[in-house]
Each structure stands twice: as structure tokens, then as C-alpha cells.
Design a protein around this motif. Structure first.
Motif, short mmCIF file in Angstrom:
data_model
loop_
_atom_site.label_atom_id
_atom_site.label_comp_id
_atom_site.label_asym_id
_atom_site.label_seq_id
_atom_site.Cartn_x
_atom_site.Cartn_y
_atom_site.Cartn_z
N ALA A 14 0.67 -0.86 -0.55
CA ALA A 14 -0.08 -0.32 -0.27
C ALA A 14 0.57 1.60 0.29
N GLY A 15 0.59 2.14 -0.99
CA GLY A 15 1.33 2.86 -0.65
C GLY A 15 2.14 3.07 -1.69
N TYR A 79 -0.55 3.19 -21.25
CA TYR A 79 -0.09 3.17 -20.17
C TYR A 79 -0.88 3.24 -18.80
N LEU A 80 -0.83 2.61 -17.70
CA LEU A 80 -2.06 3.38 -16.65
C LEU A 80 -0.40 3.45 -16.01
N GLN A 81 -0.51 4.22 -15.66
CA GLN A 81 0.26 4.40 -14.14
C GLN A 81 -0.26 4.56 -12.81
N MET A 82 -0.19 3.80 -11.60
CA MET A 82 -0.34 3.48 -10.67
C MET A 82 0.52 4.26 -9.65
N ASN A 83 -0.38 5.27 -8.63
CA ASN A 83 0.37 5.69 -7.78
C ASN A 83 0.00 5.78 -6.22
N SER A 84 0.43 5.74 -5.14
CA SER A 84 -0.41 5.76 -3.78
C SER A 84 -1.62 4.75 -3.75
N LEU A 85 -1.28 3.61 -4.67
CA LEU A 85 -2.04 2.49 -4.48
C LEU A 85 -2.63 1.85 -2.81
N GLN A 118 -3.81 -9.31 -12.96
CA GLN A 118 -4.20 -8.81 -11.78
C GLN A 118 -3.46 -7.86 -10.97
N ILE A 119 -3.46 -6.66 -10.07
CA ILE A 119 -3.03 -5.84 -9.01
C ILE A 119 -3.53 -6.35 -7.91
N THR A 120 -2.46 -6.55 -7.02
CA THR A 120 -2.70 -7.14 -5.53
C THR A 120 -1.49 -6.01 -4.56
N VAL A 121 -2.66 -5.27 -3.76
CA VAL A 121 -2.32 -4.85 -2.98
C VAL A 121 -2.20 -4.51 -1.60
N ALA A 122 -1.24 -5.23 -0.73
CA ALA A 122 -1.37 -5.60 0.57
C ALA A 122 -1.08 -3.67 1.38
N SER A 123 -2.01 -4.48 2.14
CA SER A 123 -2.17 -3.61 3.31
C SER A 123 -0.87 -3.61 3.98
#
Length: 123
Positions: A14-15, A79-85, A118-123
Motif C-alpha cells: 500500500a502506498g 499505459y496506466l501509471q498507478m501511484n499511492s495504491l 492482476q494487481i494485488t495491493v498488500a495493506s
């Protein structure tokens, strides 16, 4: 006919940040309206970000200021830039093209789809 192949997914804290790529083949997508969608299991496909033929961009409120869609015509790639996930961003992301013309957030208007990543964001 256009073939789309996504890459860049994975696990992130995360982040953190990730950049998704969607490479097109078959013809140029430089004039296409392109978009990224995401879909969680058991839920409807959700529009995330899009850009129209002039590369004007559109984002769903939940990702504004965090995600940026862009295209590289020389590489025939979007593209897809992903920040602060965030953990709630976890799901499968897919790119799409509706051919030329204007932007649409309706997945039914897309003609071509990638296989998803797949995108996995760990908290």
C-alpha cells in the motif's frame, strides 16, 4: 483486428506504485479511444481511466490524482501509471479499445480487450 496484451501487474505494498502496459498489434491504435477497466470477482466491470482520439484523459473519481493514463504512439502502447495504491485497488485490470472516436466509460462500447493483469495491493 487489434490484439492487446497487458503487462506490469503484480504485488505491491500500500502506498506503492505500478505501471501497467498494454501493447497493441494488428494495426496502429494512435487514433483510438482507449481505456483501462477493472473487475473484481462477482462484480461488474468498472471504468478506471480513458483517453479519446485526441488523448484527452478521463478518470473515475476514486483514482483521480493517483492514476494516469497515457499512450506512446511510437510503441503502439497505452499505459496506466498507478501511484499511492490502496488495498481496494486490488483486482484484475484490463485495457480496451473501442476503435476510433470519442471516449466512453461503458465497457459494452469496447471492441477489443486484453486478457487482464492482476494487481494485488498488500495493506
Amino acid at each position: 483486428q487489434v490484439q492487446l496484451v497487458e503487462s506490469g501487474g503484480g504485488l505491491v505494498q500500500a502506498g506503492g506504485s505500478l505501471r501497467l502496459s498494454c501493447a497493441a498489434s494488428g494495426r496502429t491504435i494512435s487514433g483510438d479511444a482507449l481505456a483501462w477497466f477493472r473487475q473484481a470477482p462477482g462484480k461488474e466491470r468498472e471504468f478506471v481511466s480513458g483517453l479519446d482520439w485526441s488523448s484527452r484523459t478521463y478518470d473515475v473519481d476514486s483514482v483521480k490524482g493517483r492514476f494516469t493514463i497515457s499512450r506512446d504512439n511510437d510503441k503502439n502502447t497505452v499505459y496506466l501509471q498507478m501511484n499511492s495504491l490502496k488495498a481496494k485497488d486490488t483486482t484484475v485490470y484490463s485495457c480496451s479499445s473501442r476503435g476510433g472516436g470519442s471516449y466512453s466509460s461503458d465497457p459494452k462500447s469496447s471492441k477489443y480487450w486484453g486478457q487482464g493483469t492482476q494487481i494485488t495491493v498488500a495493506s
